[in-house]
Design a protein around this motif. Structure first.
Motif: not given
Ligand code: HEC
Length: 148
Positions: A48, A84, A127, A130-131
């Motif tokens: 991410m 996680t 992004c 999903c978040h």
């Molecule tokens: C399909 C779902 C999904 C998409 C699409 C997604 N994310 Fe995430 N994101 C998550 C999840 C679930 C976590 C937590 C991951 C973990 O802690 O294992 C996360 C964690 C993060 C974090 C925190 C990482 C950390 O250091 O803990 C960031 C920053 C982030 N995402 C940015 C983005 C960005 C920018 C995009 C698009 C380019 C994006 N995400 C697309 C589900 C998604």
């Protein structure tokens, strides 16, 4: 048919709410052990952060009038990276992953008639969507990627 759809919606809402309501009542001891583990970022968290950095670079290129040309293949790891929260990888997550990868790929579609800024913002909005379903913390940071 309508009733069936209504029941499905209800189940989805029920499920997602249950997850959220449960969190605060988890026994604190277990929770602490879990938080401790998180000092080591998961593969997904690393991915991410990389996706964030790559998209920031893409945004800067677009603003500088350069056309992004190469889809970062590493993004495909979203399907396999270890998370996680082991409960996290469910159908909703998988479908968001696919919608996201398609939107991100569109940025690099040189034949598209949609302005590249708009295609970029579409991907960033996925992004965010999903978040909104499971990990709301980084949303304010992700919103900064949007091209105004
Ligand atoms: C399909 C779902 C999904 C998409 C699409 C997604 N994310 Fe995430 N994101 C998550 C999840 C679930 C976590 C937590 C991951 C973990 O802690 O294992 C996360 C964690 C993060 C974090 C925190 C990482 C950390 O250091 O803990 C960031 C920053 C982030 N995402 C940015 C983005 C960005 C920018 C995009 C698009 C380019 C994006 N995400 C697309 C589900 C998604």
């Amino acid at each position: 048919m309508k009733q069936l759809i209504a029941i499905c919606c209800f189940l989805v809402v029920l499920f997602s709410c249950q997850n959220k309501v449960e969190e605060p009542v988890e026994p604190t001891e277990e929770k602490e052990a879990f938080v401790y583990d998180m000092y080591e970022p998961s593969e997904m968290a690393n991915l991410m952060n990389q996706m964030y950095a790559d998209n920031l670079k893409i945004k800067q290129d677009i603003l500088a009038g350069k056309t992004p040309t190469e889809f970062p293949m590493d993004f495909m790891k979203i399907h396999t990276a270890e998370m996680t929260d082991l409960k996290g990888r469910n159908e909703v997550f998988e479908s968001f992953s696919n919608v996201f990868l398609n939107a991100e790929r569109e940025i690099f579609n040189e034949d598209s008639e949609v302005p590249v800024e708009e295609r970029f913002n579409n991907a960033v909005n996925v992004c965010i969507s999903c978040h909104q379903t499971e990990c709301t913390g980084p949303i304010p940071r992700i919103k900064k990627l949007l091209i105004k």
